[in-house]
Design a protein around this motif. Structure first.
Motif, PDB file in Angstrom:
ATOM      1  N   HIS A 284       0.809  -1.231   0.000  1.00  0.00           N
ATOM      2  CA  HIS A 284       0.000   0.000   0.000  1.00  0.00           C
ATOM      3  C   HIS A 284       0.840   1.278   0.000  1.00  0.00           C
ATOM      4  O   HIS A 284       0.472   2.264  -0.612  1.00  0.00           O
ATOM      5  N   ASP A 285       2.004   1.248   0.666  1.00  0.00           N
ATOM      6  CA  ASP A 285       2.835   2.456   0.734  1.00  0.00           C
ATOM      7  C   ASP A 285       4.008   2.427  -0.237  1.00  0.00           C
ATOM      8  O   ASP A 285       4.979   3.171  -0.069  1.00  0.00           O
ATOM      9  N   LEU A 286       3.920   1.585  -1.253  1.00  0.00           N
ATOM     10  CA  LEU A 286       5.004   1.491  -2.239  1.00  0.00           C
ATOM     11  C   LEU A 286       5.329   2.864  -2.837  1.00  0.00           C
ATOM     12  O   LEU A 286       6.476   3.177  -3.127  1.00  0.00           O
ATOM     13  N   GLN A 312       1.155  12.546  -1.948  1.00  0.00           N
ATOM     14  CA  GLN A 312       1.150  12.009  -3.317  1.00  0.00           C
ATOM     15  C   GLN A 312       1.326  10.492  -3.322  1.00  0.00           C
ATOM     16  O   GLN A 312       1.103   9.856  -4.340  1.00  0.00           O
ATOM     17  N   HIS A 313       1.763   9.929  -2.205  1.00  0.00           N
ATOM     18  CA  HIS A 313       2.265   8.550  -2.289  1.00  0.00           C
ATOM     19  C   HIS A 313       1.252   7.500  -2.761  1.00  0.00           C
ATOM     20  O   HIS A 313       1.636   6.599  -3.503  1.00  0.00           O
ATOM     21  N   PRO A 314      -0.053   7.607  -2.414  1.00  0.00           N
ATOM     22  CA  PRO A 314      -0.960   6.574  -2.967  1.00  0.00           C
ATOM     23  C   PRO A 314      -1.094   6.680  -4.492  1.00  0.00           C
ATOM     24  O   PRO A 314      -1.325   5.680  -5.173  1.00  0.00           O
ATOM     25  N   LEU A 336      -6.046   2.858  -2.818  1.00  0.00           N
ATOM     26  CA  LEU A 336      -7.167   3.613  -2.247  1.00  0.00           C
ATOM     27  C   LEU A 336      -7.115   3.681  -0.723  1.00  0.00           C
ATOM     28  O   LEU A 336      -8.100   4.046  -0.088  1.00  0.00           O
ATOM     29  N   HIS A 337      -5.950   3.387  -0.128  1.00  0.00           N
ATOM     30  CA  HIS A 337      -5.950   3.256   1.334  1.00  0.00           C
ATOM     31  C   HIS A 337      -6.104   4.572   2.080  1.00  0.00           C
ATOM     32  O   HIS A 337      -6.414   4.559   3.272  1.00  0.00           O
ATOM     33  N   HIS A 338      -5.920   5.696   1.425  1.00  0.00           N
ATOM     34  CA  HIS A 338      -6.172   6.973   2.110  1.00  0.00           C
ATOM     35  C   HIS A 338      -7.474   7.622   1.627  1.00  0.00           C
ATOM     36  O   HIS A 338      -7.744   8.773   1.967  1.00  0.00           O
ATOM     37  N   GLU A 339      -8.246   6.913   0.819  1.00  0.00           N
ATOM     38  CA  GLU A 339      -9.559   7.429   0.425  1.00  0.00           C
ATOM     39  C   GLU A 339     -10.521   7.259   1.593  1.00  0.00           C
ATOM     40  O   GLU A 339     -10.338   6.379   2.442  1.00  0.00           O
ATOM     41  N   THR A 429      -1.988   9.292   9.176  1.00  0.00           N
ATOM     42  CA  THR A 429      -1.308   8.816   7.972  1.00  0.00           C
ATOM     43  C   THR A 429      -0.286   7.753   8.315  1.00  0.00           C
ATOM     44  O   THR A 429       0.202   7.690   9.424  1.00  0.00           O
ATOM     45  N   ALA A 430      -0.007   6.918   7.344  1.00  0.00           N
ATOM     46  CA  ALA A 430       0.965   5.854   7.595  1.00  0.00           C
ATOM     47  C   ALA A 430       1.615   5.466   6.297  1.00  0.00           C
ATOM     48  O   ALA A 430       1.069   5.648   5.255  1.00  0.00           O
TER      49      ALA A 430
HETATM   50 FE   FE2 Z   1      -0.072   5.564   3.233  1.00  0.00          FE
END
Ligand code: FE2
Ligand code: FE2
Ligand code: FE2
Length: 430
Positions: A284-286, A312-314, A336-339, A429-430
């Protein structure tokens, strides 16, 4: 972005070549000077390997090795100066006694994935000089010939001056490599390099902006096809590399993967799909590979502009993974993990969020909250559940998924007290 795609994720088959090349492209986003370094080295290495008659399987190994060789140097902020020196086209020979450390570190990272064991060994010795034959051994270990191919290809890749056509400098570069035959480079490999680089097309390919397609067309035939289990194992290696970039996120991706899998199995998803949700958690955080490490490591509060960069990361997660055919579902779940369900998330402002992506989103928040931070211990589960239920009541995340967290065995999902930097503006955030 387009959401979802493949109905039957249980039968997923992904090409390892696509995974590795998209990862190499991501790493090349890391550092302005790296400019396609990994893809360039992959191209030159594969051409030389083919020229000396290595088998298809050996060419595959060297492609993987070349595409990943500097990952440890590129990812850790403390080794960035070393990478700068290594990428300097004028740096001829010994550029530091710590030069071999990043090869060793990278080989340890890759060794966790059995099909890349040979590539890992090649990477370990990629800065060993031939030294008139003494370079057959290093640290009392036999150095694979492929490591010497990488050694040569690495120099060829950095020699064309930035922004200038490589072809214009072909003559000088060939002369420079020849002058170091026997000393830095294996003479037979220099001969092979001269053969392949006599073609103008070699230099034009080297400068091409379409290197993934070019590499795939020329060398992609023998690539390993990954089933769900192998994909899971490779995603775990990639996650370890992402997490390696910052001491503050040392086990975050693996924690999110574990939490995602637990939630998915509690939701009753079939086990192949549970495993794929885990892959999305790992990856997810690639996109953080595209975020400068100074920002990930910055002590104190980030500025608004810096926050925009991190957020920007997602988007980059989506960009990197969308280049991998067969991975459409996983890409959506990861990216979509920060949606948020009410449209308050980012960066796609997507309102149609698949159930699996909702799982990864909740797992991400839960993991971030329960991990230890430099200035506080991880939240207790009850406290964390209060935060999550409030977010669910506010319409941001899926309350049904949050309720799946109830249960005794759901402690800190990562099981590892990983410190993670957090800031006041962006606590989840993570
Ligand atoms: Fe993230
Ligand atoms: Fe290197
Ligand atoms: Fe390199």
């Amino acid at each position: 972005m387009e959401v979802g795609g493949r109905a039957d994720s249980s039968a997923i088959i992904v090409n390892s070549f696509d995974m590795v090349l998209s990862f190499a492209r991501a790493m090349d986003l890391l550092h302005p000077a790296v400019s396609e370094h990994h893809l360039r080295v992959a191209y030159v290495s594969a051409c030389i390997a083919e020229e000396i008659g290595l088998s298809d399987a050996e060419v595959q190994d060297i492609l993987v090795a070349a595409a990943m060789h500097d990952v440890a140097a590129a990812c850790a902020p403390q080794t960035r100066p070393l990478l700068d020196r290594a990428l300097d086209s004028d740096a001829a020979g010994d550029i530091g006694s710590d030069l071999h450390d990043h090869g060793l570190e990278c080989s340890r990272m890759l060794a966790g994935f059995a099909p890349f064991a040979r590539a890992a060994r090649v990477i370990r010795f990629h800065h060993v000089d031939w030294n008139h034959g003494a370079g057959r051994y290093f640290d009392e270990c036999r150095v694979p010939l492929e490591s010497h191919i990488l050694r040569l290809a690495d120099r060829v890749a950095v020699l064309p001056p930035a922004g200038e056509p490589a072809l214009v400098h072909a003559k000088d570069i060939r002369a420079s490599i020849r002058s170091r035959a026997g000393d830095h480079f294996h003479p037979h490999l220099v001969d092979a390099f001269e053969q392949v680089s006599a073609r103008e097309s070699f230099w034009l390919d080297l400068a091409s902006k379409h290197k993934e397609a070019l590499l795939k067309e020329r060398f992609g035939g023998g690539a390993l096809r990954l089933d769900g289990d192998n994909l899971h194992a490779l995603a775990k290696v990639f996650a370890a590399i992402v997490d390696y970039r910052s001491a503050y996120t040392a086990a975050h991706s693996s924690g999110v993967a574990k939490a995602s899998e637990l939630l998915a199995s509690r939701a009753g998803l079939p086990s192949p799909r549970v495993r794929l949700v885990g892959v999305a958690g790992y990856l997810h955080d690639l996109g953080k590979l595209a975020v400068p490490p100074e920002l990930l490591e910055k002590p104190g509060k980030l500025t608004d502009d810096e926050m925009l960069l991190i957020r920007q990361h997602p988007y980059y997660t989506q960009q990197i993974l969308s280049a991998v055919p067969g991975l459409e579902d996983v890409t959506a779940w990861a990216a979509l993990h920060h949606e948020r369900l009410d449209g308050t998330g980012y960066p796609f402002r997507e309102l149609q969020i698949p159930f699996e992506a909702r799982i990864v989103a909740v797992a991400d928040i839960f993991t971030a909250l329960t991990e230890d931070r430099p200035y506080r211990a991880g939240m207790k589960k009850e406290e964390c559940m209060d935060v999550l239920y409030k977010m669910a009541r506010d319409g941001a995340i899926d309350g049904e998924v949050v309720s799946l967290l109830q249960g005794d065995e759901f402690g800190n999902p990562s099981g590892i007290a990983a410190p993670e930097r957090i800031n006041g503006l962006f606590p989840l955030t993570a």
